[in-house]
Design a protein around this motif. Structure first.
Motif, PDB file in Angstrom:
ATOM      1  N   ALA A   1     -14.122   9.227  -9.016  1.00 24.06           N
ATOM      2  CA  ALA A   1     -14.395   9.271  -7.582  1.00 24.06           C
ATOM      3  C   ALA A   1     -13.951   7.991  -6.905  1.00 24.06           C
ATOM      4  O   ALA A   1     -13.386   7.999  -5.820  1.00 24.06           O
ATOM      5  N   LEU A   2     -14.210   6.819  -7.567  1.00 15.31           N
ATOM      6  CA  LEU A   2     -13.763   5.552  -7.000  1.00 15.31           C
ATOM      7  C   LEU A   2     -12.251   5.476  -6.962  1.00 15.31           C
ATOM      8  O   LEU A   2     -11.657   4.966  -6.021  1.00 15.31           O
ATOM      9  N   ALA A   3     -11.618   5.988  -8.005  1.00 12.77           N
ATOM     10  CA  ALA A   3     -10.151   5.961  -8.051  1.00 12.77           C
ATOM     11  C   ALA A   3      -9.563   6.781  -6.924  1.00 12.77           C
ATOM     12  O   ALA A   3      -8.528   6.444  -6.359  1.00 12.77           O
ATOM     13  N   ASP A   4     -10.263   7.876  -6.581  1.00  6.78           N
ATOM     14  CA  ASP A   4      -9.734   8.722  -5.507  1.00  6.78           C
ATOM     15  C   ASP A   4      -9.796   8.025  -4.160  1.00  6.78           C
ATOM     16  O   ASP A   4      -9.093   8.409  -3.224  1.00  6.78           O
ATOM     17  N   LYS A   5     -10.641   6.973  -4.021  1.00  2.05           N
ATOM     18  CA  LYS A   5     -10.790   6.280  -2.745  1.00  2.05           C
ATOM     19  C   LYS A   5      -9.807   5.127  -2.581  1.00  2.05           C
ATOM     20  O   LYS A   5      -9.859   4.417  -1.599  1.00  2.05           O
ATOM     21  N   THR A   6      -8.926   4.908  -3.545  1.00  2.00           N
ATOM     22  CA  THR A   6      -7.921   3.859  -3.409  1.00  2.00           C
ATOM     23  C   THR A   6      -7.017   4.172  -2.221  1.00  2.00           C
ATOM     24  O   THR A   6      -6.438   5.261  -2.147  1.00  2.00           O
ATOM     25  N   PRO A   7      -6.888   3.248  -1.230  1.00  2.00           N
ATOM     26  CA  PRO A   7      -6.105   3.564  -0.026  1.00  2.00           C
ATOM     27  C   PRO A   7      -4.625   3.736  -0.339  1.00  2.00           C
ATOM     28  O   PRO A   7      -4.054   3.019  -1.156  1.00  2.00           O
ATOM     29  N   HIS A   8      -4.024   4.705   0.314  1.00  2.00           N
ATOM     30  CA  HIS A   8      -2.591   4.933   0.209  1.00  2.00           C
ATOM     31  C   HIS A   8      -1.931   4.276   1.415  1.00  2.00           C
ATOM     32  O   HIS A   8      -2.274   4.605   2.564  1.00  2.00           O
ATOM     33  N   GLN A   9      -1.002   3.375   1.190  1.00  2.00           N
ATOM     34  CA  GLN A   9      -0.413   2.596   2.274  1.00  2.00           C
ATOM     35  C   GLN A   9       1.105   2.551   2.171  1.00  2.00           C
ATOM     36  O   GLN A   9       1.681   2.744   1.088  1.00  2.00           O
ATOM     37  N   LEU A  10       1.731   2.297   3.321  1.00  2.00           N
ATOM     38  CA  LEU A  10       3.179   2.137   3.400  1.00  2.00           C
ATOM     39  C   LEU A  10       3.461   0.762   3.999  1.00  2.00           C
ATOM     40  O   LEU A  10       3.006   0.459   5.107  1.00  2.00           O
ATOM     41  N   HIS A  11       4.188  -0.056   3.266  1.00  2.00           N
ATOM     42  CA  HIS A  11       4.458  -1.433   3.665  1.00  2.00           C
ATOM     43  C   HIS A  11       5.932  -1.561   4.054  1.00  2.00           C
ATOM     44  O   HIS A  11       6.820  -1.166   3.294  1.00  2.00           O
ATOM     45  N   VAL A  12       6.205  -2.112   5.258  1.00  2.00           N
ATOM     46  CA  VAL A  12       7.570  -2.196   5.789  1.00  2.00           C
ATOM     47  C   VAL A  12       7.831  -3.605   6.315  1.00  2.00           C
ATOM     48  O   VAL A  12       6.975  -4.195   6.974  1.00  2.00           O
ATOM     49  N   GLN A  13       9.034  -4.122   6.036  1.00  2.00           N
ATOM     50  CA  GLN A  13       9.504  -5.372   6.638  1.00  2.00           C
ATOM     51  C   GLN A  13      10.742  -5.078   7.475  1.00  2.00           C
ATOM     52  O   GLN A  13      11.578  -4.246   7.092  1.00  2.00           O
ATOM     53  N   ALA A  14      10.862  -5.772   8.608  1.00  2.00           N
ATOM     54  CA  ALA A  14      12.002  -5.534   9.495  1.00  2.00           C
ATOM     55  C   ALA A  14      12.368  -6.816  10.224  1.00  2.00           C
ATOM     56  O   ALA A  14      11.510  -7.672  10.485  1.00  2.00           O
ATOM     57  N   ASN A  15      13.662  -6.952  10.550  1.00  2.00           N
ATOM     58  CA  ASN A  15      14.182  -8.109  11.290  1.00  2.00           C
ATOM     59  C   ASN A  15      14.987  -7.629  12.493  1.00  2.00           C
ATOM     60  O   ASN A  15      15.498  -6.495  12.498  1.00  2.00           O
ATOM     61  N   ALA A  16      15.095  -8.496  13.478  1.00  2.00           N
ATOM     62  CA  ALA A  16      15.902  -8.192  14.663  1.00  2.00           C
ATOM     63  C   ALA A  16      16.536  -9.476  15.173  1.00  2.00           C
ATOM     64  O   ALA A  16      15.953 -10.554  15.056  1.00  2.00           O
TER      65      ALA A  16
END
Length: 275
Positions: free
Chosen positions: A43-58
């Protein structure tokens, strides 16, 4: 068997029976705790957040709208043999300073006549230092070194109208400045340009995140973290070249090219991925 012995044997048997019962209950309790932990782990493992990490330059290119010029004026006393009493003559230093102050005042008036706002002209404080005169006969060790005193002042100015730059440079040349440290181009409102670069970096980060989420068939949630990886910055530059004027004039004119200022910005953004 006596009556007291029977009582003691009965009490001992009862205590042993209670101990065995407590041990059985404790064992069952520990087993229940272990089972509860084992069941809770998935149950604790199922609560691990799913995230998307992005880096960008301009990077944005901005035309400068401000120029800064730095010039120096100096005067020197006559060279004297080092160590002689007259080498630090106060009268000679005073005369050199008077000449310097006269030239500085004339330069400021010339700049004002060229259209420079007096509030944009900054005259530095007086600097006095010894100046060793290099001997022409370097191989002659018997020649005593000579020294003179140099009095110096700096003058800097800022132009918000770049069309006046050629005229101001001509005025500096005509005033006989001893040193001109070039022209530094910049921006009157650099914060606004920094914000534009940072905004474009953030927009680029969102575009990348949406493309990645669409490719992986997931949904973006809320933004959970934003960081600047590269603070907006720029370095003013000077570009100048001499170009021939019209073919019939036979003269030349100096053309000044400020170019463009490049401003870089970088960000790091993290999104949640909705289940």
């Amino acid at each position: 068997m006596s009556h007291d012995a029977l009582i003691n044997r009965s009490a001992h048997s009862h205590a042993a029976s209670r101990g065995r019962s407590l041990a059985r209950n404790l064992g069952l309790g520990l087993a229940g705790v272990v089972a509860t932990i084992a069941l809770a782990t998935p149950a604790l493992a199922d609560k691990t957040p799913h995230q998307l990490h992005v880096q960008a330059n301009a990077t944005i290119d901005v035309a400068p709208d401000q120029a800064t010029l730095n010039a120096r004026l100096w005067e020197r006393t006559p060279a004297q043999v080092q160590g002689e009493e007259s080498s630090g003559d106060s009268d000679a230093i005073k005369e050199a300073r008077d000449r310097l102050e006269s030239r500085t005042g004339e330069l400021i008036r010339t700049l004002e006549n060229a259209g420079v706002d007096s509030k944009r002209i900054r005259a530095g404080s007086l600097s006095v230092r010894p100046d060793i005169v290099q001997s022409g006969n370097r191989g002659d060790d018997d020649t005593p070194p000579k020294v003179r005193t140099q009095v110096e002042r700096s003058v800097s100015l800022t132009l918000n109208d770049l069309d006046r730059l050629p005229r101001v440079l001509d005025a500096l040349t005509a005033a006989g400045v001893d040193s001109l440290d070039g022209v530094s181009y910049g921006l009157q409102d650099s914060d606004a340009a920094d914000d534009r670069a940072l905004k474009q970096a953030l927009e680029r980060a969102r575009q990348k995140a949406e493309m990645m989420a669409d490719t992986l068939d997931v949904d973006l949630g809320d933004v959970v973290n934003i960081e600047e990886t590269t603070a907006p910055r720029y370095q003013p530059q000077m570009m100048m070249r001499a170009a021939a004027a019209d073919s019939g004039s036979g003269s030349s004119a100096a053309e000044y090219r400020s170019g463009e200022i490049s401003i870089d910005a970088g960000v790091s953004v993290t999104w949640e991925i909705d289940d």
